[in-house]
Design an enzyme around this catalytic site. Structure first.
Site, short mmCIF file in Angstrom:
data_model
loop_
_atom_site.label_atom_id
_atom_site.label_comp_id
_atom_site.label_asym_id
_atom_site.label_seq_id
_atom_site.Cartn_x
_atom_site.Cartn_y
_atom_site.Cartn_z
N LYS A 131 53.27 57.61 31.73
CA LYS A 131 53.18 58.97 32.27
C LYS A 131 54.43 59.76 31.89
CE LYS A 131 50.15 57.55 36.04
NZ LYS A 131 50.11 56.92 37.36
N ASP A 146 52.90 51.74 33.66
CA ASP A 146 52.08 52.92 33.94
C ASP A 146 52.97 54.16 34.11
OD1 ASP A 146 49.31 54.01 34.93
OD2 ASP A 146 50.74 54.59 36.48
N GLU A 170 45.90 49.68 38.65
CA GLU A 170 45.22 49.48 37.37
C GLU A 170 44.46 48.15 37.41
OE1 GLU A 170 45.41 51.92 34.80
OE2 GLU A 170 46.18 52.89 36.56
N GLY A 185 43.63 57.42 43.38
CA GLY A 185 42.48 57.37 44.29
C GLY A 185 41.27 58.09 43.69
N THR A 215 36.09 53.34 39.88
CA THR A 215 36.66 54.19 40.95
C THR A 215 36.54 55.66 40.57
OG1 THR A 215 38.22 52.41 41.47
CG2 THR A 215 38.75 54.61 42.30
N VAL A 216 37.11 56.04 39.42
CA VAL A 216 37.17 57.46 39.04
C VAL A 216 35.79 57.99 38.64
CG1 VAL A 216 38.33 59.17 37.59
CG2 VAL A 216 39.57 57.11 38.28
N LYS A 256 45.95 57.19 30.84
CA LYS A 256 47.30 57.47 30.32
C LYS A 256 47.70 56.50 29.22
CE LYS A 256 46.90 55.48 34.21
NZ LYS A 256 46.71 55.62 35.63
N ILE A 285 47.21 65.72 41.13
CA ILE A 285 48.12 66.89 41.11
C ILE A 285 47.92 67.69 39.83
CG2 ILE A 285 50.54 67.64 41.22
CD1 ILE A 285 51.24 64.84 42.31
P1 NAP Z 1 37.75 50.90 37.09
O1 NAP Z 1 37.43 51.07 38.52
O2 NAP Z 1 38.20 49.55 36.61
O3 NAP Z 1 36.45 51.34 36.27
C1 NAP Z 1 36.35 51.18 34.88
C2 NAP Z 1 34.92 51.52 34.44
O4 NAP Z 1 34.87 51.55 33.03
C3 NAP Z 1 33.87 50.53 34.91
O5 NAP Z 1 32.69 51.22 35.24
C4 NAP Z 1 33.62 49.65 33.67
O6 NAP Z 1 32.29 49.19 33.55
C5 NAP Z 1 33.89 50.63 32.55
N1 NAP Z 1 34.48 50.00 31.35
C6 NAP Z 1 35.63 49.32 31.28
N2 NAP Z 1 35.88 48.95 30.01
C7 NAP Z 1 34.85 49.39 29.28
C8 NAP Z 1 34.50 49.32 27.91
N3 NAP Z 1 35.30 48.71 27.03
N4 NAP Z 1 33.36 49.92 27.51
C9 NAP Z 1 32.55 50.53 28.39
N5 NAP Z 1 32.82 50.64 29.71
C10 NAP Z 1 33.95 50.06 30.14
O7 NAP Z 1 38.88 51.93 36.62
P2 NAP Z 1 39.31 53.29 37.36
O8 NAP Z 1 40.25 52.98 38.46
O9 NAP Z 1 38.13 54.13 37.58
O10 NAP Z 1 40.23 53.94 36.21
C11 NAP Z 1 39.67 54.48 35.06
C12 NAP Z 1 40.74 55.18 34.24
O11 NAP Z 1 41.32 56.22 35.03
C13 NAP Z 1 41.92 54.28 33.84
O12 NAP Z 1 42.38 54.68 32.58
C14 NAP Z 1 42.97 54.58 34.89
O13 NAP Z 1 44.28 54.35 34.42
C15 NAP Z 1 42.73 56.04 35.10
N6 NAP Z 1 43.19 56.54 36.38
C16 NAP Z 1 42.82 55.89 37.51
C17 NAP Z 1 43.23 56.38 38.73
C18 NAP Z 1 42.87 55.69 40.03
O14 NAP Z 1 43.37 56.11 41.08
N7 NAP Z 1 42.01 54.67 40.00
C19 NAP Z 1 44.02 57.54 38.78
C20 NAP Z 1 44.37 58.19 37.58
C21 NAP Z 1 43.94 57.68 36.40
P3 NAP Z 1 31.61 48.18 34.62
O15 NAP Z 1 31.52 48.99 35.89
O16 NAP Z 1 30.29 47.82 34.07
O17 NAP Z 1 32.57 47.03 34.76
N1 HSE Z 2 47.41 52.93 38.94
C1 HSE Z 2 47.80 54.29 38.95
C2 HSE Z 2 48.75 54.54 40.09
C3 HSE Z 2 46.60 55.18 39.07
O1 HSE Z 2 48.83 53.69 40.99
O2 HSE Z 2 49.43 55.57 40.08
C4 HSE Z 2 46.93 56.65 38.93
O3 HSE Z 2 47.36 56.94 37.64
#
Ligand code: NAP
Ligand code: HSE
Length: 404
Positions: A203, A199, A188, A300, A11-12, A103, A134
């Site tokens: 934070k 989570d 997550e 998001g 996603t990110v 986080k 934010i």
């Molecule tokens: P996600 O959609 O699950 O994507 C994770 C990505 O990392 C995927 O591309 C995956 O590869 C890769 N990956 C996972 N484990 C790995 C490993 N051990 N080695 C190499 N690559 C690996 O997660 P996301 O929602 O983008 O979130 C990523 C981070 O941002 C998390 O720490 C989350 O807490 C944080 N975050 C997310 C949001 C949100 O709104 N989603 C907001 C703030 C912070 P594959 O694609 O090949 O599976």
């Molecule tokens: N899973 C987290 C949330 C992503 O819903 O707030 C943003 O940190």
């Protein structure tokens, strides 16, 4: 030229690629630096993705990125805890700046990673780890130099806030809205981290450690999530002209600190009642600046990617705060003293339960197959002792503080 090694294309990570593709020329024009994503680490290079990967160099081997001497910034958005810790320490040790949205890794290794970056004279930035899109950590770090910060409070999880908003405002079912939050990319990988409050706790660990300038660890924070809320609670809370939010708060007094994550029932007129859906808000109080409030998208793809890239831009421009931002205050944990008025609903009732809760009941809201009561002013620890004494599992009751 800033060459980025991007770890993660979910996603990110996808949002990061999209924003850079769209804004690259503007960024180069204003910063004078070309920001390029040189290599991207994923788990599975053959996976079908909802982004065109033709122009992107994907690898499943971190060493490809670590050993690339042209890569000077690592952006970590994988979400995996222990492997991300290895990636970040290896990156810092080999002279690469680090930006992360993770986080879990910041919370667990906050002191160690901050000290390592400081020792190596490199950036370790994590704006997206708290409050999604934010900008809150950068202003908080700025205010720390001018203010004694005594209080931080907020809605820090987009998934929980989305679920609670839709349950209370639309009467939706918990499981149904959790599924939608997952589909929207808010949750997550393991959504129990969201709904059980972990989570939010991570934070708060980050915010409180910065704000109070003391090492407020995960173990220092009392935790309760939202997973046991049900339709009875929704109905009772609505009748109170209120809504419910998962609130994180930490306070410092001259005697020590308190830190807690818990569901809180707030009147509809309360500021936090109007922070809805996946929005977050964080308020902190400084002795000079007074109360500062931050509000915006808490989760998001694009908001989070935007926060990550604001850190990357700070590295490109050299405008990030240098030095270790963590303080050394030694504060006593006063969580045992936390008290208030509470709402309690228990799903199993019998005479023993009725007898035990009678002594703390201010008002009975419901007594049938379920028991719902309002509890008079009491220490939270006393309620926990009572519930433990009754042998009730967490899933069989819902406890929420009634906001002052
Ligand atoms: P996600 O959609 O699950 O994507 C994770 C990505 O990392 C995927 O591309 C995956 O590869 C890769 N990956 C996972 N484990 C790995 C490993 N051990 N080695 C190499 N690559 C690996 O997660 P996301 O929602 O983008 O979130 C990523 C981070 O941002 C998390 O720490 C989350 O807490 C944080 N975050 C997310 C949001 C949100 O709104 N989603 C907001 C703030 C912070 P594959 O694609 O090949 O599976
Ligand atoms: N899973 C987290 C949330 C992503 O819903 O707030 C943003 O940190």
């Amino acid at each position: 030229m800033l060459n980025v090694g991007l770890l993660g294309l979910g996603t990110v990570g996808t949002g990061i690629v999209e924003i850079i593709n769209e804004r690259r020329n503007t960024i180069t024009g204003t910063s004078g630096t070309d920001i390029r994503i040189k290599k991207i680490l994923v788990r599975n290079v053959n996976k079908t993705r909802n982004i065109d990967t033709e122009q992107l160099e994907l690898t499943d081997n971190f060493e490809d990125i670590l050993n690339d001497q042209e890569i000077n910034v690592i952006v970590e958005v994988t979400g995996d805890l222990e492997s991300s810790y290895r990636y970040i320490t290896a990156a810092l040790n080999s002279g690469k700046h680090v930006v992360t949205a993770n986080k879990a890794v910041v919370s667990k290794y906050f002191g160690e990673l901050s000290a390592l970056a400081n020792e190596k004279n490199l950036a370790f930035l994590y704006e997206a780890s708290v409050g999604g899109g934010i900008p809150v950590l950068k202003p908080l770090k700025e205010q720390l130099e001018l203010n004694e910060i005594t209080e931080v409070q907020g809605i820090l999880n987009g998934t929980c806030n989305y679920i609670l908003t839709r349950m209370i405002n639309e009467g939706k079912d918990y499981g149904e809205v959790l599924k939608i939050a997952q589909e929207l990319g808010y949750a997550e990988a393991d959504p129990s981290a969201d709904v059980e409050g972990h989570d939010t706790l991570r934070k708060l660990r980050i915010l409180a450690t910065l704000a109070l300038q003391a090492d407020i660890t995960e173990e220092d924070i009392l935790l309760d999530g939202i997973s046991s809320i049900n339709a009875t609670d929704v109905e009772n809370i609505r009748k109170m002209d209120s809504t419910v939010k998962l609130i994180a708060e930490a306070r410092k007094t001259d005697k020590g600190f308190t830190a807690i994550v818990q569901p809180m029932i707030v009147k509809n007129s309360n500021y936090f009642a109007n922070v809805n859906m996946a929005f977050n808000s964080i308020a902190f109080k400084g002795n000079n600046v007074g109360e500062l409030k931050f509000y915006g998208a808490g989760a998001g793809k694009l908001p989070t990617a935007n926060a990550v890239l604001s850190d990357v831009l700070d590295i490109a421009l050299g405008t990030y705060r240098k030095g270790n931002p963590l303080g050394k205050e030694d504060l006593v944990n006063l969580n045992e003293s936390i008290s208030g008025q509470y709402y309690l609903r228990i799903s199993v009732t019998n005479d023993e339960i009725r007898d035990k809760v009678e002594g703390i009941t201010r008002e009975v809201l419901l007594d049938g197959e379920e028991l719902a009561i309002l509890i008079e002013e009491i220490r939270l620890a006393e309620i926990h002792e009572l519930l433990a004494g009754l042998g009730l599992s967490k899933g069989s009751y819902f406890l929420a503080k009634i906001a002052d």
